[in-house]
Scaffold this motif. Structure first.
Motif, mmCIF file in Angstrom:
data_model
loop_
_atom_site.group_PDB
_atom_site.id
_atom_site.type_symbol
_atom_site.label_atom_id
_atom_site.label_comp_id
_atom_site.label_asym_id
_atom_site.label_seq_id
_atom_site.Cartn_x
_atom_site.Cartn_y
_atom_site.Cartn_z
ATOM 1 N N TYR A 78 -3.369 5.835 -9.035
ATOM 2 C CA TYR A 78 -4.218 6.946 -9.459
ATOM 3 C C TYR A 78 -5.260 6.406 -10.428
ATOM 4 C CZ TYR A 78 -0.574 9.832 -7.420
ATOM 5 O OH TYR A 78 0.310 10.402 -6.541
ATOM 6 N N TYR A 79 -6.534 6.606 -10.092
ATOM 7 C CA TYR A 79 -7.646 6.072 -10.876
ATOM 8 C C TYR A 79 -8.577 7.189 -11.334
ATOM 9 C CZ TYR A 79 -6.708 1.286 -9.353
ATOM 10 O OH TYR A 79 -6.136 0.062 -9.140
ATOM 11 N N SER A 80 -9.143 7.003 -12.512
ATOM 12 C CA SER A 80 -10.251 7.867 -12.938
ATOM 13 C C SER A 80 -11.479 7.429 -12.146
ATOM 14 C CB SER A 80 -10.497 7.731 -14.441
ATOM 15 O OG SER A 80 -10.874 6.412 -14.759
ATOM 16 N N SER A 81 -12.507 8.244 -12.135
ATOM 17 C CA SER A 81 -13.690 7.917 -11.342
ATOM 18 C C SER A 81 -14.417 6.662 -11.844
ATOM 19 C CB SER A 81 -14.663 9.097 -11.295
ATOM 20 O OG SER A 81 -15.021 9.486 -12.594
ATOM 21 N N ASP A 82 -14.147 6.250 -13.089
ATOM 22 C CA ASP A 82 -14.781 5.032 -13.608
ATOM 23 C C ASP A 82 -13.944 3.775 -13.346
ATOM 24 O OD1 ASP A 82 -12.739 5.359 -15.443
ATOM 25 O OD2 ASP A 82 -14.040 5.346 -17.198
ATOM 26 N N GLY A 83 -12.832 3.911 -12.603
ATOM 27 C CA GLY A 83 -12.039 2.749 -12.218
ATOM 28 C C GLY A 83 -10.876 2.416 -13.127
ATOM 29 N N GLN A 84 -10.524 3.296 -14.042
ATOM 30 C CA GLN A 84 -9.381 3.049 -14.930
ATOM 31 C C GLN A 84 -8.100 3.494 -14.235
ATOM 32 O OE1 GLN A 84 -9.539 5.094 -18.690
ATOM 33 N NE2 GLN A 84 -7.541 4.369 -19.298
ATOM 34 N N LEU A 85 -7.104 2.587 -14.167
ATOM 35 C CA LEU A 85 -5.813 2.921 -13.562
ATOM 36 C C LEU A 85 -5.069 3.871 -14.483
ATOM 37 C CD1 LEU A 85 -3.745 2.464 -11.278
ATOM 38 C CD2 LEU A 85 -2.856 0.541 -12.614
ATOM 39 N N LEU A 86 -4.712 5.040 -13.969
ATOM 40 C CA LEU A 86 -4.024 6.050 -14.758
ATOM 41 C C LEU A 86 -2.527 6.061 -14.504
ATOM 42 C CD1 LEU A 86 -6.549 8.967 -14.091
ATOM 43 C CD2 LEU A 86 -6.439 7.481 -16.114
ATOM 44 N N LYS A 87 -2.132 5.746 -13.247
ATOM 45 C CA LYS A 87 -0.717 5.812 -12.881
ATOM 46 C C LYS A 87 -0.484 4.916 -11.668
ATOM 47 C CE LYS A 87 2.804 9.205 -11.571
ATOM 48 N NZ LYS A 87 3.042 10.631 -11.282
ATOM 49 N N ASP A 88 0.676 4.262 -11.642
ATOM 50 C CA ASP A 88 1.097 3.415 -10.523
ATOM 51 C C ASP A 88 2.470 3.917 -10.086
ATOM 52 O OD1 ASP A 88 2.124 1.452 -8.840
ATOM 53 O OD2 ASP A 88 1.504 -0.215 -10.112
#
Length: 93
Positions: A78-88
């Motif tokens: 799960y990524y934010s629109s700027d490419g930060q991984l939020l959840k794996d």
């Protein structure tokens, strides 16, 4: 909607929490780049991806769910629109 699968998530009280929209394409460049630079660089991105729109009064964000696989292993990233991984999330079948 427009021949694209959508799924709406509601609370017990009937308030819309999020909408999941299937995307049958490569994720946005910011997310593809983040995957290529991270621990899943050698993994295959499947076509089971979604845009998730959280729309509550306090939280208006767009999240991308990307499925990656390598052999019999699968993960939902799960990524934010700027490419930060939020959840794996590891997927076990």
């Amino acid at each position: 909607k427009d021949n694209v699968s959508h799924k709406a998530i509601y609370s017990k009280e009937g308030k819309k929490i999020a909408v999941h929209k299937k995307i049958n394409a490569v994720p946005p460049k910011s997310i593809s780049d983040a995957i290529k630079k991270g621990p899943y660089a050698a993994w295959k991105i499947t076509m089971e991806n979604e845009e998730i729109f959280k729309d509550t009064e306090m939280d208006k964000i767009k999240v991308y769910k990307v499925e990656v696989e390598k052999g019999s292993e699968k993960h939902h990233l799960y990524y934010s629109s700027d490419g930060q991984l939020l959840k794996d999330k590891t997927i076990i079948y």
